[in-house]
Design a protein around this motif. Structure first.
Motif, PDB file in Angstrom:
ATOM      1  N   ALA A  95       2.267 -13.407   2.282  1.00 55.56           N
ATOM      2  CA  ALA A  95       2.534 -14.385   1.232  1.00 55.56           C
ATOM      3  C   ALA A  95       2.852 -13.694  -0.096  1.00 55.56           C
ATOM      4  O   ALA A  95       3.745 -14.119  -0.836  1.00 55.56           O
ATOM      5  N   PHE A  96       2.129 -12.632  -0.375  1.00 56.58           N
ATOM      6  CA  PHE A  96       2.331 -11.912  -1.633  1.00 56.58           C
ATOM      7  C   PHE A  96       3.714 -11.277  -1.678  1.00 56.58           C
ATOM      8  O   PHE A  96       4.434 -11.410  -2.677  1.00 56.58           O
ATOM      9  N   VAL A  97       4.091 -10.581  -0.618  1.00 59.07           N
ATOM     10  CA  VAL A  97       5.399  -9.928  -0.591  1.00 59.07           C
ATOM     11  C   VAL A  97       6.520 -10.961  -0.686  1.00 59.07           C
ATOM     12  O   VAL A  97       7.509 -10.760  -1.395  1.00 59.07           O
ATOM     13  N   ILE A 117       9.436 -11.095  -3.590  1.00 56.15           N
ATOM     14  CA  ILE A 117      10.875 -11.146  -3.286  1.00 56.15           C
ATOM     15  C   ILE A 117      11.523 -12.302  -4.041  1.00 56.15           C
ATOM     16  O   ILE A 117      12.576 -12.149  -4.667  1.00 56.15           O
ATOM     17  N   GLU A 118      10.868 -13.448  -4.010  1.00 56.69           N
ATOM     18  CA  GLU A 118      11.407 -14.633  -4.694  1.00 56.69           C
ATOM     19  C   GLU A 118      11.470 -14.411  -6.201  1.00 56.69           C
ATOM     20  O   GLU A 118      12.393 -14.880  -6.874  1.00 56.69           O
ATOM     21  N   ARG A 144      10.220  -2.253  -3.120  1.00 58.05           N
ATOM     22  CA  ARG A 144      10.478  -1.840  -1.739  1.00 58.05           C
ATOM     23  C   ARG A 144       9.274  -2.178  -0.871  1.00 58.05           C
ATOM     24  O   ARG A 144       8.131  -2.144  -1.327  1.00 58.05           O
ATOM     25  N   ALA A 145       9.547  -2.486   0.391  1.00 57.44           N
ATOM     26  CA  ALA A 145       8.498  -2.672   1.395  1.00 57.44           C
ATOM     27  C   ALA A 145       8.864  -1.824   2.608  1.00 57.44           C
ATOM     28  O   ALA A 145      10.035  -1.781   3.007  1.00 57.44           O
ATOM     29  N   ILE A 146       7.884  -1.117   3.169  1.00 61.33           N
ATOM     30  CA  ILE A 146       8.143  -0.236   4.302  1.00 61.33           C
ATOM     31  C   ILE A 146       7.049  -0.386   5.355  1.00 61.33           C
ATOM     32  O   ILE A 146       5.965  -0.911   5.094  1.00 61.33           O
ATOM     33  N   VAL A 147       7.357   0.100   6.539  1.00 62.24           N
ATOM     34  CA  VAL A 147       6.369   0.336   7.587  1.00 62.24           C
ATOM     35  C   VAL A 147       6.620   1.747   8.082  1.00 62.24           C
ATOM     36  O   VAL A 147       7.770   2.137   8.293  1.00 62.24           O
ATOM     37  N   GLU A 148       5.548   2.529   8.261  1.00 61.21           N
ATOM     38  CA  GLU A 148       5.700   3.864   8.839  1.00 61.21           C
ATOM     39  C   GLU A 148       5.032   3.901  10.205  1.00 61.21           C
ATOM     40  O   GLU A 148       3.860   3.548  10.357  1.00 61.21           O
ATOM     41  N   LEU A 149       5.781   4.352  11.181  1.00 65.66           N
ATOM     42  CA  LEU A 149       5.276   4.464  12.549  1.00 65.66           C
ATOM     43  C   LEU A 149       5.130   5.949  12.901  1.00 65.66           C
ATOM     44  O   LEU A 149       5.932   6.773  12.454  1.00 65.66           O
ATOM     45  N   LEU A 169       3.840 -11.089 -11.357  1.00 60.93           N
ATOM     46  CA  LEU A 169       3.056 -11.707 -10.294  1.00 60.93           C
ATOM     47  C   LEU A 169       3.195 -13.226 -10.337  1.00 60.93           C
ATOM     48  O   LEU A 169       3.202 -13.838 -11.398  1.00 60.93           O
ATOM     49  N   ALA A 170       3.281 -13.805  -9.158  1.00 62.64           N
ATOM     50  CA  ALA A 170       3.386 -15.258  -9.079  1.00 62.64           C
ATOM     51  C   ALA A 170       2.072 -15.900  -9.524  1.00 62.64           C
ATOM     52  O   ALA A 170       0.986 -15.394  -9.259  1.00 62.64           O
TER      53      ALA A 170
END
Length: 274
Positions: free
Chosen positions: A45-47, A51-52, A58-63, A78-79
């Protein structure tokens, strides 16, 4: 160990949903919800809200580290819907020292996010980087240049003279406090040579018995601190005025106020914890 971001589409969304830990950063702070890392519901919800509000850098995922991380541009963006949810930004260093088991992953996430957000284009030809599919690296689709996360080695040293230690105030520090002499290593020199050079340049002293005692990751933004102790050999204090505001010898039982977080590399040196 690939990095995924929104450019990876469905693969990124799937990995983000499956992540075992989630981090939200703003500059050098990390967001906690009721004193804990955000859960999936809050993070999503925060991300989405950032975005809105055009506040998400930036948002990432590291595998396979299996974490999701986001970096926002400003706390002022912040909303309003999150203002009363028990959230609070705290200094990342403070979080790490209070939660040592969680520190390595949080520090890595912070460092990777900064690196990925900073290096967006190839330094050789200027084309936009793409995420490598097999490694934590960036690939240039135009010239095949590959970039790995940067680590900048730094040295930090505590100098003793009998029952005294040397502490300095750095002009570039964001806060007015005493600490140890520190600086970046230069090309072609060893860590010990870097210690001797920094001490000579900054305070004009010759030192001996330069001894490595520990190291610490310091992703603010991308340092690895190499810690040393040394003994005064000769010379009087001659300050490098553009770098050092003050340097003094202090008795170990009469130290000045040290505004540093418990567990930092300087704190460990001064308190003999290495």
């Amino acid at each position: 160990m690939p990095i995924l971001d929104q450019s990876n589409g469905a693969e990124f969304e799937s990995a983000q949903n499956a992540a075992s830990a989630r981090y939200i950063f703003c500059d050098r702070e990390i967001l906690l919800v009721d004193g804990k890392l955000p859960d999936k519901k809050f993070y999503d919800a925060f991300v989405a809200a950032q975005i809105e509000a055009a506040n998400l850098d930036r948002a990432i995922v590291e595998l396979p580290q299996n974490y999701a991380a986001a970096k926002i541009a400003a706390r002022s963006g912040l909303a309003k819907s999150f203002c009363d949810s028990g959230e609070a930004f705290v200094p990342l260093r403070e979080f790490c020292y209070k939660n040592p088991a969680l520190a390595p992953a949080a520090l890595r996430a912070k460092g990777i996010l900064f690196w990925r957000d900073t290096y967006r284009h190839c330094p050789k030809c200027g084309a936009a980087f793409e995420n490598d599919k097999k490694e934590t690296a960036l690939n240039c689709p135009a010239c095949s240049f590959k970039l790995y996360p940067r680590i900048e080695p730094c040295v930090i040293v505590l100098i003793s003279r009998g029952d005294e230690i040397l502490l300095v105030k750095n002009k570039r520090a964001t806060r007015d406090f005493y600490s140890c002499i520190a600086g970046f290593m230069e090309l072609g020199e060893s860590a010990v040579e870097a210690v001797r050079r920094e001490v000579k340049e900054e305070v004009g002293l010759e030192i001996k018995n330069v001894t490595p005692v520990g190291s610490q990751s310091w992703p603010f933004p991308d340092q690895l601190m190499l810690a040393f102790t040394a003994d005064w050999q000769s010379g009087d204090l001659v300050l490098q005025e553009e770098e050092i505001a003050e340097a003094r010898w202090f008795k170990r039982d009469a130290l000045p106020p040290l505004e540093m977080i418990r567990g930092s590399v300087a704190w460990n040196l001064i308190n003999g914890k290495f």
